[in-house]
Enzyme design. Structure first.
Site, PDB file in Angstrom:
ATOM      1  N   LYS A 251       0.848  -1.203   0.000  1.00 17.07           N
ATOM      2  CA  LYS A 251       0.000   0.000   0.000  1.00 17.07           C
ATOM      3  C   LYS A 251       0.882   1.250   0.000  1.00 17.07           C
ATOM      4  O   LYS A 251       1.921   1.288   0.667  1.00 17.07           O
ATOM      5  CB  LYS A 251      -0.898  -0.030   1.245  1.00 17.07           C
ATOM      6  CG  LYS A 251      -1.951   1.068   1.295  1.00 17.07           C
ATOM      7  CD  LYS A 251      -2.845   0.958   2.536  1.00 17.07           C
ATOM      8  CE  LYS A 251      -3.947   2.019   2.532  1.00 17.07           C
ATOM      9  NZ  LYS A 251      -4.808   1.939   3.731  1.00 17.07           N
TER      10      LYS A 251
ATOM     11  N   SER B  64      -9.963   2.209   2.709  1.00 23.35           N
ATOM     12  CA  SER B  64      -8.979   2.894   1.891  1.00 23.35           C
ATOM     13  C   SER B  64      -8.003   1.958   1.167  1.00 23.35           C
ATOM     14  O   SER B  64      -7.410   2.355   0.172  1.00 23.35           O
ATOM     15  CB  SER B  64      -8.173   3.870   2.742  1.00 23.35           C
ATOM     16  OG  SER B  64      -7.338   3.196   3.654  1.00 23.35           O
TER      17      SER B  64
ATOM     18  N   SER C 118     -10.419   0.106   7.014  1.00 19.68           N
ATOM     19  CA  SER C 118      -9.754   0.216   5.715  1.00 19.68           C
ATOM     20  C   SER C 118      -9.065  -1.052   5.215  1.00 19.68           C
ATOM     21  O   SER C 118      -8.633  -1.093   4.064  1.00 19.68           O
ATOM     22  CB  SER C 118      -8.729   1.353   5.741  1.00 19.68           C
ATOM     23  OG  SER C 118      -9.364   2.586   5.614  1.00 19.68           O
TER      24      SER C 118
END
Lengths: 95, 496
Positions: B78, B159, B183
């Site tokens: 990420k 997210s 998330s």
């Protein structure tokens, strides 16, 4: 709690975010909507409840006061938009 | 040679150790897959040279007999994790061009264990969002489509949307995610994969771009519960550089996966039965409950009375922390700096830099945070929210003290939705995505999302298990039993 245009201007400045004068009304309405959602918290009986300061019961650790890192001036300045002579450069702050 | 796609960490590990293929071969296969999936917009940067170097080093380690479980496994990372000399922007324009001269502790631990980085993954800007639509790179797209013959692009959630899309579409074997209010778990549920949010303090936060420091935790996003156990073990552990990292030993999580949950007590919280919740979610939850009962667990109805207040408390606390954490983006030390006109000074530089660099949702949250922390409002909002947070944590402490081993809830209130479908909705509507997950962050607990079914449109749905603090091993084992019983074996048909 509803936010008016002046409060929106003040909050934007507190947050150091430039907001055009003609966008302030819309911003105020948006922030008011979100704060309205938070109003639910007023229903909760919080008398005698301690505010949370740490989610885990651990004490913050201490360590010896010794330098463990450093001498990385080039690394630190490497990503700066404007670095000169070993410093971060910014617009003039004092006349 | 074996099919190098659709690999799990466990099958790849075993095959690498047996010499069925090399990490370099596996890595090349995943580099191909990831570079030919631009339509999913899951990767925002590819690092093929680094990946090949790491794969060769892993192959050397494996042939010398030193092969930790993650050795040679290709991962996506990420964009919130700082990766040395590799683009790290938290999907924000304000960090344009930032290349950290250091590595996050968690990714360093993965590289030390021999893992391979394929590239950086898309996400909501600064991890603020539930649909990946706030990213400066544009939204990541789910590989899943509705079974209506249409071609609407769906959100992989957020997210950690790029991570979810990449794992689900098999563009990496597994990925890292971070979870501040859901998330990891919401995108995992939207894409039919497994996601773990560990106990607060289990995984170091050092070198991960901070959103809300008292809530943020990194965790694995994987295809199976076994993979989540393997990867969490590599990511976890005490880090002196993060003062909130717990000095606790990391158990052998994989060894805990016996699938035997006989005699365990599972709580079903009545407050998670929301008004207007789709029948499909009700059914999914009831089916999951039955699966755990059939596996020998005892099912108990429980009450977590302050659940309703978790979301409003979160949307005070998280923006407050964000407004403080994001104060550092000032155009001085890294990233974007606005151009000034003659006569403008440092205040204009700060304000214009932040107006240009931050997206709308991030700006909104910083301003909300500044407001709830400002003089006159601090007690009414921030302090009250922290008191409510105490009450939410006490709700969980009470049920755990009453003998509950884990709690079963839906992971999300709906399946994935179309990109752009929420564009005109009130921001609160988007916030409701986290209604089942956010309590776990506020209470610092571990949670896991496990895919257990499809909705009527053929889209994945997940259930969440909430464990006791530091009880990841037991939580993973319960999840393993649920996974076995559900037998979720669906893949999104390839269209990209």
């Amino acid at each position: 709690m509803s936010i008016d245009k002046d409060t929106a201007r003040r909050v934007a400045h507190l947050a150091r975010i430039e907001v055009a004068e003609d966008a302030l009304e819309g911003l105020a309405a948006e922030l008011s909507g979100i704060l309205g959602f938070m109003e639910q918290l007023m229903e909760v009986d919080v008398d005698g409840v301690e505010p949370m300061t740490s989610v885990t019961p651990l004490d913050l650790p201490r360590r010896a006061d010794q330098v463990t890192d450093g001498n990385k001036q080039a690394d630190i300045l490497r990503n700066a938009p404007d670095a000169r002579e070993g410093f971060f450069a910014v617009p003039k702050v004092v006349e | 040679m074996a099919d190098l796609q659709k690999m799990t960490i466990a099958t790849a590990r075993d095959a690498l150790r047996k010499g069925d293929f090399t990490s370099l071969e596996l890595t090349e296969s995943y580099l191909d897959a990831s570079s030919s999936a631009a339509a999913l917009n899951a990767y925002i940067a590819h690092t093929p040279d680094l990946a090949r170097d790491q794969a060769k080093a892993a192959d050397a380690r494996i042939s010398s007999g030193d092969a930790p479980s993650m050795c040679g496994i290709p991962l996506g990372i990420k964009d919130l994790f700082c990766t040395r000399d590799v683009q790290t922007q938290a999907a924000s324009a304000i960090l344009e061009g930032f290349r950290p001269p250091y590595e996050s502790t968690t990714t360093q631990q993965l590289w030390d264990a021999g893992a391979v980085m394929l590239g950086k993954l898309n996400m909501d800007e600064f991890a603020m969002g539930s649909s990946n639509e706030t990213s400066t790179y544009g939204p990541a797209v789910s590989p899943w489509r509705r079974a209506d013959g249409g071609n609407t692009d769906l959100t992989p959630g957020g997210s950690s949307g790029g991570s979810a899309s990449a794992v689900s579409a098999d563009l990496c074997v597994a990925a890292t995610g971070t979870d501040t209010g859901g998330s990891i778990r919401q995108p995992a549920a939207f894409t039919g994969i497994v996601g773990v949010k560990p106990t607060y303090g289990r995984v170091s936060r050092w070198g991960i771009v901070a959103f809300a420091s008292s809530l943020d935790q990194a965790g694995p996003m994987t295809k199976t519960v076994r993979d989540a156990a393997i990867m969490l073990e590599a990511m976890a552990g005490h880090d002196p550089k993060d003062s909130t990292s717990a000095p606790m030993p990391v158990p052998d999580f994989e060894a805990a996966l016996t699938g035997d949950i006989r005699g365990k007590t599972i709580g079903i919280p009545k407050e998670y039965r929301l008004e207007g919740m789709p029948q499909e979610i009700e059914t999914l939850w009831a089916d999951g409950t039955a699966m755990l009962r059939d596996a020998g667990a005892r099912i108990v109805d429980i009450s977590l009375p302050h659940t309703k207040y978790a979301l409003p408390a979160y949307y005070v606390i998280a923006p407050a922390e964000a407004s403080s954490n994001l104060a550092r983006y000032d155009g001085v030390r890294y990233g974007h700096r606005a151009t000034l006109s003659q006569g403008e000074g440092v205040t204009e530089m700060y304000e214009r830099t932040r107006a240009e660099g931050f997206g709308k949702e991030v700006q909104r949250r910083i301003m909300i945070g500044a407001y709830v922390l400002s003089a006159g409002y601090y007690d009414a909002y921030y302090k009250r929210a922290q008191k409510v947070r105490t009450l939410i944590k006490q709700d969980f402490e009470r049920v755990f003290a009453d003998g509950i081993d884990a709690i079963l809830t839906p992971a999300t209130p709906s399946a994935s939705f179309g990109i752009g479908e929420m564009a005109d909705a009130d921001p609160i509507k988007m916030y409701l995505n986290d209604v089942f997950t956010v309590t776990v962050n506020l209470a610092g607990l571990p949670g896991i999302s496990v895919p257990t079914g499809l909705d009527s449109q053929g889209l994945p749905l997940g259930l969440q298990l909430i464990g006791q603090p530091w009880g990841e091993a037991e939580m993973l084992n319960t999840a393993y039993a649920l996974e076995k019983a559900a037998g979720f074996a669906h893949y999104a048909p390839k269209w990209w």
